[in-house]
Design an enzyme around this catalytic site. Structure first.
Site, PDB file in Angstrom:
ATOM      1  N   ARG A  50      -6.046   1.318  13.409  1.00  0.00           N
ATOM      2  CA  ARG A  50      -4.750   2.025  13.409  1.00  0.00           C
ATOM      3  C   ARG A  50      -4.739   3.125  12.344  1.00  0.00           C
ATOM      4  NH1 ARG A  50       0.617  -1.477  12.839  1.00  0.00           N
ATOM      5  NH2 ARG A  50      -0.064  -1.586  10.665  1.00  0.00           N
ATOM      6  N   LYS A 149       1.624   5.708  10.893  1.00  0.00           N
ATOM      7  CA  LYS A 149       2.048   4.984   9.681  1.00  0.00           C
ATOM      8  C   LYS A 149       1.835   5.934   8.504  1.00  0.00           C
ATOM      9  CE  LYS A 149       1.955   0.240   8.119  1.00  0.00           C
ATOM     10  NZ  LYS A 149       3.391   0.075   7.987  1.00  0.00           N
ATOM     11  N   GLU A 182      13.078  -0.486  16.722  1.00  0.00           N
ATOM     12  CA  GLU A 182      12.498  -1.584  15.936  1.00  0.00           C
ATOM     13  C   GLU A 182      13.303  -1.711  14.655  1.00  0.00           C
ATOM     14  OE1 GLU A 182       8.582  -0.795  14.362  1.00  0.00           O
ATOM     15  OE2 GLU A 182       9.026   1.311  14.052  1.00  0.00           O
TER      16      GLU A 182
HETATM   17  N1  PXG Z   1       7.368  -1.323  12.129  1.00  0.00           N
HETATM   18  C1  PXG Z   1       7.267  -0.617  10.998  1.00  0.00           C
HETATM   19  C2  PXG Z   1       8.067   0.610  10.848  1.00  0.00           C
HETATM   20  C3  PXG Z   1       6.390  -1.040   9.996  1.00  0.00           C
HETATM   21  O1  PXG Z   1       6.259  -0.330   8.871  1.00  0.00           O
HETATM   22  C4  PXG Z   1       5.811  -2.943  11.356  1.00  0.00           C
HETATM   23  C5  PXG Z   1       6.672  -2.454  12.327  1.00  0.00           C
HETATM   24  C6  PXG Z   1       5.021  -4.167  11.637  1.00  0.00           C
HETATM   25  O2  PXG Z   1       3.673  -3.816  11.887  1.00  0.00           O
HETATM   26  P1  PXG Z   1       2.480  -4.804  11.561  1.00  0.00           P
HETATM   27  O3  PXG Z   1       1.271  -4.038  11.948  1.00  0.00           O
HETATM   28  O4  PXG Z   1       2.544  -5.103  10.088  1.00  0.00           O
HETATM   29  O5  PXG Z   1       2.683  -6.005  12.384  1.00  0.00           O
HETATM   30  C7  PXG Z   1       5.649  -2.226  10.163  1.00  0.00           C
HETATM   31  C8  PXG Z   1       4.736  -2.716   9.087  1.00  0.00           C
HETATM   32  C9  PXG Z   1       6.482  -4.569   3.473  1.00  0.00           C
HETATM   33  C10 PXG Z   1       5.537  -4.425   4.609  1.00  0.00           C
HETATM   34  O6  PXG Z   1       6.024  -4.858   2.380  1.00  0.00           O
HETATM   35  C11 PXG Z   1       5.925  -3.722   5.754  1.00  0.00           C
HETATM   36  C12 PXG Z   1       5.016  -3.578   6.795  1.00  0.00           C
HETATM   37  C13 PXG Z   1       3.778  -4.150   6.717  1.00  0.00           C
HETATM   38  C14 PXG Z   1       3.410  -4.847   5.577  1.00  0.00           C
HETATM   39  C15 PXG Z   1       4.305  -4.988   4.512  1.00  0.00           C
HETATM   40  O7  PXG Z   1       7.685  -4.388   3.671  1.00  0.00           O
HETATM   41  N2  PXG Z   1       5.438  -2.864   7.875  1.00  0.00           N
END
Ligand code: PXG
Length: 291
Positions: A50, A149, A182
């Site tokens: 990703r 991201k 989301e």
């Molecule tokens: N949507 C957004 C906007 C994100 O930033 C996710 C969905 C979930 O994606 P993953 O690949 O992690 O299943 C994210 C990811 C934190 C933290 O500390 C946030 C994320 C990942 C890890 C830690 O708040 N966001």
């Protein structure tokens, strides 16, 4: 703590980036949030895949290969004796001038921080979260695609502030058409009958790694998944609802905008997925240490 920057390790005090880095000046860069469980980095390849997709989308040529970044993550975990932890991988555009032009940035910087994980309080997992829809609309995919991201997370941060102001931990973000996209750092799923529903990426969602795992687990469980546009009405009338993300893992949602979801308690199907996900995190991943 030892922090990796461009192939070298620095102590926390000496881990520094220039004020002329476009990551700081313009949010010009990308990142990944990754977790380690039981001495293994969970879904590392998927996170690096990703990262490369985000890099391609912003025309950032990564200065290191896929394999080298995987190694950098694993090595940083090892140097910090991480068994269970949180890894923040950041790639900035690099040092440039006080102007937008990215061509003046000669070399992107790769940073890896591996730290202990700060978990959400256990009560959220047991009782479920209450969340609210916020006024800040998700970025248009024709403007800054939320699938990237990027280091430009203000859209999400503004929504998070609104959730916090409303006494909630997480916010539901709608896209410009009013469909659910989301949350600020988590994808969203609902259960309706024997089916799992989640917004498609075109609704302005990140291609979440945890979201992908849940879709795979659903196949194993014989539960069908539809990626379909959802409205707030669909959320209010769901049997169950949960959020997915690397940080949060799977977290049940029991109230949305004051409407009780299902029984008002974490649902049976949600609990099944939570257990399956937990098992997977404990039994798979890229080994940090030689066994
Ligand atoms: N949507 C957004 C906007 C994100 O930033 C996710 C969905 C979930 O994606 P993953 O690949 O992690 O299943 C994210 C990811 C934190 C933290 O500390 C946030 C994320 C990942 C890890 C830690 O708040 N966001």
């Amino acid at each position: 703590m030892k922090i990796y920057i461009d192939g070298k390790f620095f102590s926390q005090e000496n881990a520094k980036i220039s004020v002329f880095d476009h990551g700081l000046l313009y949010g010009d860069g990308i990142f990944e949030g990754i977790r380690a469980y039981h001495g293994r980095v969970f879904k590392l390849k998927e996170h690096i895949d990703r990262l490369f997709c985000s890099a391609k989308a912003i025309l950032l040529a990564l200065p290191v290969s896929h394999a080298e970044i995987m190694r950098a993550v694993v090595t940083t975990c090892r140097r910090n004796r991480i068994r269970d932890g949180y890894i923040r991988l950041v790639v900035t555009r690099g040092v440039g001038g006080l102007g937008l032009n990215p061509n003046r940035c000669k070399r992107p910087s790769v940073i890896v921080i591996a730290d202990k994980i700060q978990l959400y309080p256990q009560e959220f997992y047991e009782r479920g979260l209450e969340i609210i829809t916020v006024a800040t609309v998700r970025n248009l995919h024709s403007a800054l695609n939320p699938a990237i991201k990027s280091l430009n997370y203000l859209n999400n941060i503004l929504a998070k502030i609104e959730a916090n102001n409303g006494g909630c931990e997480e916010a539901i973000m709608l896209n410009a058409e009013g469909f659910v996209s989301e949350c600020t750092g988590d994808n969203i799923f609902i259960v309706k009958g024997r089916q799992l529903l989640t917004p498609p990426l075109s609704a302005g969602a990140l291609y979440g790694i945890t979201r992908g795992v849940v879709i795979e687990l659903a196949q194993e469980l014989g539960i069908s998944v539809a990626e379909t546009n959802l409205t707030r009405y669909d959320l209010f009338n769901a049997d169950e609802c949960f959020l997915t993300g690397t940080g949060a893992e799977l977290i049940p949602v029991v109230k949305i905008d004051g409407r009780v979801v299902g029984s008002g308690k974490p649902g049976r199907i949600t609990k099944t997925f939570v257990a399956k996900y937990r098992k997977l995190t404990q039994t798979s991943g890229e080994p940090i240490y030689e066994s």
